[in-house]
Scaffold this active site. Structure first.
Site, mmCIF file in Angstrom:
data_model
loop_
_atom_site.group_PDB
_atom_site.id
_atom_site.type_symbol
_atom_site.label_atom_id
_atom_site.label_comp_id
_atom_site.label_asym_id
_atom_site.label_seq_id
_atom_site.Cartn_x
_atom_site.Cartn_y
_atom_site.Cartn_z
ATOM 1 N N ASN A 43 3.192 -1.221 2.659
ATOM 2 C CA ASN A 43 1.809 -1.533 2.309
ATOM 3 C C ASN A 43 1.855 -2.482 1.106
ATOM 4 O OD1 ASN A 43 0.716 0.183 4.282
ATOM 5 N ND2 ASN A 43 0.842 1.944 2.928
ATOM 6 N N HIS A 72 8.132 0.149 -1.851
ATOM 7 C CA HIS A 72 8.667 1.268 -1.072
ATOM 8 C C HIS A 72 8.459 1.012 0.408
ATOM 9 C CE1 HIS A 72 4.517 2.172 -2.278
ATOM 10 N NE2 HIS A 72 4.364 2.779 -1.107
ATOM 11 N N HIS A 108 8.040 2.801 3.921
ATOM 12 C CA HIS A 108 7.735 4.067 4.591
ATOM 13 C C HIS A 108 8.553 4.154 5.880
ATOM 14 C CE1 HIS A 108 3.883 5.196 2.457
ATOM 15 N NE2 HIS A 108 3.863 3.905 2.211
ATOM 16 N N VAL A 140 0.976 3.008 -4.900
ATOM 17 C CA VAL A 140 2.035 3.084 -5.921
ATOM 18 C C VAL A 140 2.684 1.706 -5.988
ATOM 19 C CG1 VAL A 140 4.190 4.160 -6.625
ATOM 20 C CG2 VAL A 140 2.431 5.549 -5.514
HETATM 21 P P1 5GP Z 1 1.446 3.611 -0.573
HETATM 22 O O1 5GP Z 1 0.054 4.071 -0.256
HETATM 23 O O2 5GP Z 1 1.542 3.021 -1.977
HETATM 24 O O3 5GP Z 1 2.052 2.720 0.466
HETATM 25 O O4 5GP Z 1 2.336 4.901 -0.541
HETATM 26 C C1 5GP Z 1 2.565 5.707 -1.632
HETATM 27 C C2 5GP Z 1 3.125 6.995 -1.091
HETATM 28 O O5 5GP Z 1 3.735 7.671 -2.166
HETATM 29 C C3 5GP Z 1 2.067 7.928 -0.501
HETATM 30 O O6 5GP Z 1 2.404 8.217 0.855
HETATM 31 C C4 5GP Z 1 2.136 9.161 -1.405
HETATM 32 O O7 5GP Z 1 1.990 10.363 -0.693
HETATM 33 C C5 5GP Z 1 3.515 9.039 -2.032
HETATM 34 N N1 5GP Z 1 3.614 9.588 -3.363
HETATM 35 C C6 5GP Z 1 2.779 9.341 -4.414
HETATM 36 N N2 5GP Z 1 3.192 10.001 -5.502
HETATM 37 C C7 5GP Z 1 4.316 10.673 -5.138
HETATM 38 C C8 5GP Z 1 5.196 11.546 -5.839
HETATM 39 O O8 5GP Z 1 5.041 11.844 -7.032
HETATM 40 N N3 5GP Z 1 6.251 12.055 -5.142
HETATM 41 C C9 5GP Z 1 6.466 11.738 -3.827
HETATM 42 N N4 5GP Z 1 7.534 12.298 -3.232
HETATM 43 N N5 5GP Z 1 5.659 10.919 -3.136
HETATM 44 C C10 5GP Z 1 4.590 10.403 -3.788
#
Ligand code: 5GP
Ligand code: ZN
Length: 114
Positions: A87, A100, A102, A96
């Site tokens: 994303n 990363h 997924h 975040v």
């Molecule tokens: P994004 O929406 O930025 O692509 O994905 C961020 C992902 O990070 C989300 O799926 C969320 O659940 C995960 N996430 C956010 N904070 C934490 C955390 O403190 N620990 C872990 N293991 N995952 C996190």
């Protein structure tokens, strides 16, 4: 170090369930899994988004994808199928701001993209 949740996970300052690590990459279970397999693969170094990836980082992106395939294999979802995605920025669903990948699998995913 920026005030970044994934930098803190890489540093062990925030606990996570580690799936894989090497000198360059760290992979862990997503805390709010969207599928039975939901792993995040991050570079140890802080890169905010895919937009910030340089030509020099490109081989690392390839290794992130390869790590995703190996993790899918290890989790038993490689043959049935899975999804990898980045994303990018708020409009792309990024919450975040540390790069990363997924890796989602372990169930049948809807065709296409929301
Ligand atoms: P994004 O929406 O930025 O692509 O994905 C961020 C992902 O990070 C989300 O799926 C969320 O659940 C995960 N996430 C956010 N904070 C934490 C955390 O403190 N620990 C872990 N293991 N995952 C996190
Ligand atoms: Zn970071």
């Amino acid at each position: 170090m920026p005030d970044c949740v994934f930098c803190k996970i890489v540093a062990g300052e925030i606990p996570s369930t580690r799936v894989y690590e090497d000198e360059e990459l760290f992979a862990f279970e997503d805390v709010q899994p969207q599928a039975p397999v939901h792993v995040l693969i991050v570079p140890r170094k802080h890169i905010p988004t895919l937009n910030d990836v340089t030509e020099g980082d490109a081989p690392m992106i390839g290794r992130m994808m390869r790590a995703g395939a190996r993790i899918a294999q290890a989790k038993g979802t490689a043959a049935a199928g899975y999804r990898t995605l980045f994303n990018v920025n708020a409009g792309g669903g990024q919450t975040v701001f540390h790069l990363h990948l997924h890796v989602l699998g372990g169930r049948t995913l809807r065709p296409g993209l929301g």
